[in-house]
Design a protein around this motif. Structure first.
Motif, PDB file in Angstrom:
ATOM      1  N   SER A 101      36.138  37.913 -93.170  1.00 24.15           N
ATOM      2  CA  SER A 101      36.146  38.011 -94.634  1.00 24.15           C
ATOM      3  C   SER A 101      36.025  36.619 -95.246  1.00 24.15           C
ATOM      4  O   SER A 101      36.496  35.632 -94.680  1.00 24.15           O
ATOM      5  CB  SER A 101      37.433  38.685 -95.122  1.00 24.15           C
ATOM      6  N   GLY A 140      38.732  34.690 -93.258  1.00 21.44           N
ATOM      7  CA  GLY A 140      39.686  35.411 -92.426  1.00 21.44           C
ATOM      8  C   GLY A 140      39.037  36.012 -91.193  1.00 21.44           C
ATOM      9  O   GLY A 140      37.890  36.446 -91.237  1.00 21.44           O
ATOM     10  N   GLN A 192      36.396  42.243 -83.946  1.00 22.52           N
ATOM     11  CA  GLN A 192      36.836  41.437 -85.074  1.00 22.52           C
ATOM     12  C   GLN A 192      36.011  41.730 -86.321  1.00 22.52           C
ATOM     13  O   GLN A 192      34.856  42.129 -86.241  1.00 22.52           O
ATOM     14  CB  GLN A 192      36.730  39.947 -84.739  1.00 22.52           C
ATOM     15  N   GLN A 232      43.334  32.463 -90.327  1.00 21.17           N
ATOM     16  CA  GLN A 232      42.830  32.155 -91.659  1.00 21.17           C
ATOM     17  C   GLN A 232      42.318  30.728 -91.625  1.00 21.17           C
ATOM     18  O   GLN A 232      43.080  29.784 -91.399  1.00 21.17           O
ATOM     19  CB  GLN A 232      43.924  32.318 -92.711  1.00 21.17           C
ATOM     20  N   SER A 270      44.210  46.402 -84.590  1.00 14.21           N
ATOM     21  CA  SER A 270      45.553  46.351 -85.183  1.00 14.21           C
ATOM     22  C   SER A 270      45.541  46.235 -86.703  1.00 14.21           C
ATOM     23  O   SER A 270      46.543  46.519 -87.350  1.00 14.21           O
ATOM     24  CB  SER A 270      46.335  45.170 -84.601  1.00 14.21           C
ATOM     25  N   GLY A 271      44.418  45.782 -87.258  1.00 13.75           N
ATOM     26  CA  GLY A 271      44.348  45.549 -88.698  1.00 13.75           C
ATOM     27  C   GLY A 271      45.002  44.247 -89.134  1.00 13.75           C
ATOM     28  O   GLY A 271      45.103  43.960 -90.318  1.00 13.75           O
ATOM     29  N   GLU A 272      45.448  43.447 -88.166  1.00 13.85           N
ATOM     30  CA  GLU A 272      46.150  42.206 -88.459  1.00 13.85           C
ATOM     31  C   GLU A 272      45.186  41.040 -88.693  1.00 13.85           C
ATOM     32  O   GLU A 272      44.134  40.967 -88.071  1.00 13.85           O
ATOM     33  CB  GLU A 272      47.082  41.841 -87.300  1.00 13.85           C
ATOM     34  N   LEU A 273      45.611  40.146 -89.578  1.00 15.21           N
ATOM     35  CA  LEU A 273      44.889  38.893 -89.785  1.00 15.21           C
ATOM     36  C   LEU A 273      45.209  37.984 -88.611  1.00 15.21           C
ATOM     37  O   LEU A 273      46.357  37.582 -88.423  1.00 15.21           O
ATOM     38  CB  LEU A 273      45.313  38.244 -91.107  1.00 15.21           C
ATOM     39  N   GLU A 274      44.211  37.669 -87.786  1.00 18.41           N
ATOM     40  CA  GLU A 274      44.418  36.829 -86.604  1.00 18.41           C
ATOM     41  C   GLU A 274      44.386  35.345 -86.937  1.00 18.41           C
ATOM     42  O   GLU A 274      45.077  34.551 -86.327  1.00 18.41           O
ATOM     43  CB  GLU A 274      43.348  37.120 -85.545  1.00 18.41           C
ATOM     44  N   TRP A 307      39.953  39.080 -88.654  1.00 18.37           N
ATOM     45  CA  TRP A 307      40.824  40.250 -88.586  1.00 18.37           C
ATOM     46  C   TRP A 307      40.608  40.995 -87.276  1.00 18.37           C
ATOM     47  O   TRP A 307      39.482  41.127 -86.810  1.00 18.37           O
ATOM     48  CB  TRP A 307      40.519  41.198 -89.738  1.00 18.37           C
ATOM     49  N   ASN A 308      41.675  41.509 -86.704  1.00 20.41           N
ATOM     50  CA  ASN A 308      41.608  42.347 -85.521  1.00 20.41           C
ATOM     51  C   ASN A 308      41.379  43.784 -85.975  1.00 20.41           C
ATOM     52  O   ASN A 308      42.209  44.340 -86.713  1.00 20.41           O
ATOM     53  CB  ASN A 308      42.902  42.234 -84.718  1.00 20.41           C
ATOM     54  N   LEU A 309      40.256  44.380 -85.581  1.00 16.13           N
ATOM     55  CA  LEU A 309      39.932  45.740 -86.019  1.00 16.13           C
ATOM     56  C   LEU A 309      40.861  46.793 -85.432  1.00 16.13           C
ATOM     57  O   LEU A 309      41.093  47.825 -86.043  1.00 16.13           O
ATOM     58  CB  LEU A 309      38.483  46.089 -85.664  1.00 16.13           C
TER      59      LEU A 309
END
Length: 121
Positions: A6, A14, A3, A26, A20-24, A16-18
């Motif tokens: 931010s 935030g 992870q 907020q 997939s690049g997706e915001l897991e 983030w999943n490293l």
């Protein structure tokens, strides 16, 4: 999963999943700009600081704020975490060491005559 965290001037933190690049997740709760964020080495806590003079401790799996640490009188600019404590610094010229279990200030360091920008263990 790996992870990344931010802190944003939209007042959120935030997760983030490293891979997939997706915001897991907020996380919302600061009432002003989120200035910095870090995680405890054991991954159990995410800690953020803000222009609202607070430090917030989050559960990264649920996104829930589990504690708000108050005591600074100006913008909290930076922080670092161990598995049991958090150190924060502020434009009020202080550094504060917080015990995560007791949810209390263990030590307040004064001596700078201006903003403190960074702190690290």
């Amino acid at each position: 999963d790996k992870q990344l965290f931010s802190a944003s001037y939209d007042h959120t933190v935030g997760v983030w999943n490293l891979d997939s690049g997706e915001l897991e997740c907020q996380m919302e709760g600061h009432t002003h700009n989120a200035e910095s964020v870090c995680s405890s080495p054991d991954g159990k806590h995410v800690v953020s600081c803000s222009w609202d003079n607070s430090v917030k401790v989050w559960d990264p799996s649920s996104g829930v704020c589990v504690n708000t640490l108050e005591g600074h009188t100006d913008i909290v600019t930076s922080l670092c975490a161990s598995s049991s404590s958090v150190c924060s610094c502020s434009c009020d010229g202080t550094m504060r060491l917080w015990d995560l279990k007791a949810k209390a200030i263990v030590q307040s360091n004064e001596g700078h005559h201006s903003n403190i920008r960074w702190t690290r263990f």
